[in-house]
Enzyme design. Structure first.
Site, PDB file in Angstrom:
ATOM      1  N   LYS A  22       0.642  -1.145  -0.099  1.00 45.30           N
ATOM      2  CA  LYS A  22       0.123   0.010  -0.052  1.00 45.30           C
ATOM      3  C   LYS A  22       0.796   1.231   0.032  1.00 45.30           C
ATOM      4  O   LYS A  22       1.550   1.569   1.020  1.00 45.30           O
ATOM      5  CB  LYS A  22      -0.851   0.112   1.300  1.00 45.30           C
ATOM      6  CG  LYS A  22      -2.097   1.222   0.972  1.00 45.30           C
ATOM      7  CD  LYS A  22      -2.722   1.484   2.053  1.00 45.30           C
ATOM      8  CE  LYS A  22      -2.194   2.640   2.832  1.00 45.30           C
ATOM      9  NZ  LYS A  22      -2.180   3.992   2.073  1.00 45.30           N
ATOM     10  N   GLY A  65      -5.244   3.686  -1.306  1.00 42.59           N
ATOM     11  CA  GLY A  65      -6.346   4.155  -0.496  1.00 42.59           C
ATOM     12  C   GLY A  65      -5.786   4.682   0.890  1.00 42.59           C
ATOM     13  O   GLY A  65      -4.649   5.044   1.019  1.00 42.59           O
ATOM     14  N   GLU A 123      10.281   1.175  10.802  1.00 42.80           N
ATOM     15  CA  GLU A 123      11.171   2.476  10.600  1.00 42.80           C
ATOM     16  C   GLU A 123      10.462   3.565  10.825  1.00 42.80           C
ATOM     17  O   GLU A 123       9.586   4.041  10.206  1.00 42.80           O
ATOM     18  CB  GLU A 123      11.931   2.436   9.197  1.00 42.80           C
ATOM     19  CG  GLU A 123      13.319   3.068   9.252  1.00 42.80           C
ATOM     20  CD  GLU A 123      13.140   4.788   8.847  1.00 42.80           C
ATOM     21  OE1 GLU A 123      12.657   5.245   9.906  1.00 42.80           O
ATOM     22  OE2 GLU A 123      13.179   4.868   7.854  1.00 42.80           O
ATOM     23  N   GLU A 154      10.568  15.462  14.938  1.00 40.99           N
ATOM     24  CA  GLU A 154      11.128  15.619  13.616  1.00 40.99           C
ATOM     25  C   GLU A 154       9.949  16.330  12.811  1.00 40.99           C
ATOM     26  O   GLU A 154       8.901  16.215  12.656  1.00 40.99           O
ATOM     27  CB  GLU A 154      10.815  13.981  12.947  1.00 40.99           C
ATOM     28  CG  GLU A 154      11.594  13.882  11.697  1.00 40.99           C
ATOM     29  CD  GLU A 154      12.869  14.474  11.568  1.00 40.99           C
ATOM     30  OE1 GLU A 154      12.952  15.578  11.370  1.00 40.99           O
ATOM     31  OE2 GLU A 154      13.719  13.689  11.602  1.00 40.99           O
TER      32      GLU A 154
END
Lengths: 507, 123
Positions: free
Chosen positions: A189, A219, A263, A403
């Site tokens: 995806k 999607g 990650e 971040e």
């Protein structure tokens, strides 16, 4: 100097289709609910294609196709799978310019980066795993003279992969190449911000891959990602993204007792020891460039060197030099090869960056340069641009701890080695770090002491295959970009064989 | 009375709509990359909080609470700031409920005043 025409316009090297369905079982399949969503380019904010809005029914259909393909694909000879990966790489190389322009247009990043980094790295990645799977060997253990334990690598079967939007093709490749090499079938995806470029790739390489081995369902996360990540019919989930979704995916995986690789980002320190300024030479110039790497990919990199730590004795001079280097960044049309920094990938990403510029100012951080949204005029006024920004402040400020995922670096000073290590490790994350020094011992010791999975020494933002990449602390689980990723897509079959004809005598 | 987290009228409207579709709701503040640093909205209980999380407060939407959670380690770095849940046009990722609506929840922050910090104490 070249400015590429926008995909689909006169003179362009590439065109997107006006609509993309799901890619399931080697063909395009309309979404079960018949809905589509618009896909804008961040360069101008204008929609250029529409994408299938997938739901659980589409995920199930893709899983049917993957389960149909997995047994056969898993039994092909490693040489055959390697051949497919090499052919994918060759086909991508033949179409490098097309892919680079297409990805630039969808993501907003500068085409000079997609031409020189994203797509060449993706090509090499397929070749690396083609080689790695050929070279992989099982093992055997001689338990005793009559008893041998054979260890075979077997594929997991069908795996789910959820791809981020910052490097749509390269991040898909990081996950696809090891999974395919190991003999798995994949349901992938893409991110809803960048759903189209992977389809452009499939249109180029689809004929090389047996139907059902790669399936792409598009999607939204809640509608298509969740049914994939929580599905009983996947044997592993790989995800790149952020911590809350990472935890949710682990939670779903715990229900199905399957492994995950994650990650989840970082807040990477880039540390400049005083000796970098001992001479005004090529190495010093390289260090200045290393600082400015915070602007690579508009800062939308999990390992963005978004905290710079500079030793006090060189602080003022070094800051003057890196400020000048940062101000030389050329913002403009990302399709222009002279442009060195492009557009943020989406409007909400732009808004988030602006919210961090706001809290940084409120916390008392000083803006050295930048600090505002950039309006580049003309068509580009509708795009999502931010000035490259240098903040000076304290590591306890939120702009040093979160971040931002934009072209924003937060700079602080350190007194000595111990101080540098304390600041560098004062973070929740541990994905990347940079160490710059002419002293090999300093660089080595720092590299080992920093709690991060990747420490660049006297370089930054290099991502060659064959160098393991992954996080410490809250930055994730697993190591991509290296043959050790094969282990994350395989399970070990142990065949324990007796060559003795004699009974044990127990019964 | 001081609070650590609030919401804009636009965010409240969106929460009403989402509650009609999905029932009671919750937030968990994300960290890390891509769509990190964004508040994630889920059906209440979908995301399992535990001993590593703190509850910053409850957003009041027409008398029905929407709890707002964050990991304890992240809170250590955020505790001096007040958060306001807002909404902007965009396309968030992750599994947050609002993404299909073409909008994204966003956190706006300000420093808590000394008076607020004294009143609120630490979690």
């Amino acid at each position: 100097m070249t400015t590429y025409a926008a995909p689909g316009t006169d003179g362009s090297v590439v065109s997107y289709e006006s609509r993309y369905d799901h890619y399931i079982g080697g063909e395009y399949v309309p979404p079960a609910k018949g809905q589509y969503f618009e896909n804008p380019t961040p360069i101008t904010g204008q929609t250029f294609t529409e994408i299938a809005r997938g739901t659980a029914d589409d995920v199930e259909k893709a899983l049917d196709a993957a389960h149909g393909a997995a047994p056969g694909w898993g039994k092909t000879a490693p040489a055959e799978r390697a051949d497919v990966l090499n052919k994918i790489a060759d086909r991508m190389e033949e179409n490098l310019e097309k892919l680079a322009v297409a990805e630039c247009y969808e993501n907003g990043k500068a085409v000079r980066e997609t031409l020189a980094a994203d797509i060449p790295l993706a090509i090499d990645h397929f070749r690396y795993f083609a080689g790695a799977i050929r070279a992989q060997e099982g093992s055997l253990s001689e338990v005793d003279d009559n008893t041998i334990a054979y260890h075979f690598h077997e594929p997991l079967g069908v795996v789910g992969q959820i791809i981020p939007w910052n490097f749509p093709i390269l991040m898909a490749t990081w996950k696809l190449a090891p999974a395919l090499a190991a003999g798995n079938a994949v349901v992938l995806k893409p991110a809803e911000q960048t759903p189209a470029s992977i389809h452009l790739l499939m249109s180029l390489i689809g004929d090389l891959i047996p139907p059902g081995v790669i399936n792409v369902v598009n999607g939204f996360g809640v509608e298509a990602g969740k049914p994939l990540a929580s599905n009983k019919r996947v044997r592993k989930v790989a995800f790149t993204g952020e911590t809350t979704t990472g935890r949710l995916i682990m939670q779903y995986a715990s229900e199905n007792l399957i492994p995950v690789t994650l990650e989840l980002g970082g807040k990477s320190p880039n540390i400049f020891f005083a000796d970098v300024a001992d001479q005004q030479d090529a190495f010093y110039d390289k260090a200045l460039e290393g600082f400015t790497m915070f602007a690579l990919n508009q800062g939308e990199v999990c390992t963005c060197p978004s905290r710079a730590l500079i030793q006090s004795t060189i602080y003022d001079r070094f800051m003057d030099d890196v400020t000048a280097r940062t101000q030389a960044i050329k913002q403009g049309n990302p399709l222009d090869t002279e442009t060195t920094m492009g557009a943020q990938a989406s409007n909400d990403q732009l808004e988030k960056i602006l919210s961090y510029l706001d809290i940084g100012k409120q916390e008392g951080a000083k803006i050295r340069t930048g600090g505002e949204r950039a309006d580049l005029g003309g068509d580009l006024s509708g795009g999502y641009y931010v000035q490259p920004t240098i903040f000076e402040g304290d590591n306890k400020m939120r702009i040093f701890q979160e971040e931002i995922f934009g072209p924003v670096v937060s700079v602080t000073r350190f007194e000595d080695y111990a101080d540098a290590m304390k600041i560098a490790n004062d973070t929740l994350y541990g994905l990347g770090a940079g160490v710059w020094s002419r002293n090999g011992t300093t660089a080595y010791r720092a590299g080992r002491e920093i709690q991060a999975g990747r420490v660049w020494v006297n370089n930054y933002h290099a991502y060659p295959a064959h160098a393991a990449f992954g996080g410490y602390k809250q930055s994730g689980i697993g190591r991509e970009n290296h043959k050790m990723m094969l282990d994350h897509y395989q399970q070990t079959k142990n065949l324990l064989v007796s060559y003795s004809d004699d009974p044990l005598g127990f019964f | 009375m001081a609070d650590r987290v609030g919401l804009t009228p636009e965010a409240a409207d969106l929460l009403r709509r989402l509650r009609d579709q999905h029932g009671p709701l919750m937030f968990h503040q994300s960290g890390g990359c891509c769509d990190g640093s964004a508040p994630m909205c889920y059906p209440d209980g979908e995301f399992r909080t535990g001993g590593s999380d703190v509850r910053l407060g409850e957003l009041d939407v027409d008398g029905q609470p929407v709890p707002f959670w964050m990991s304890e380690s992240q809170y250590e770095y955020w505790k001096h700031t007040h958060l306001t849940v807002d909404v902007v046009p965009g396309r968030g990722s992750g599994f947050s409920l609002e993404a299909p609506e073409g909008v994204r929840f966003l956190i706006r922050s300000r420093l808590l005043t000394d008076a607020e910090l004294t009143e609120l104490g630490e979690l």
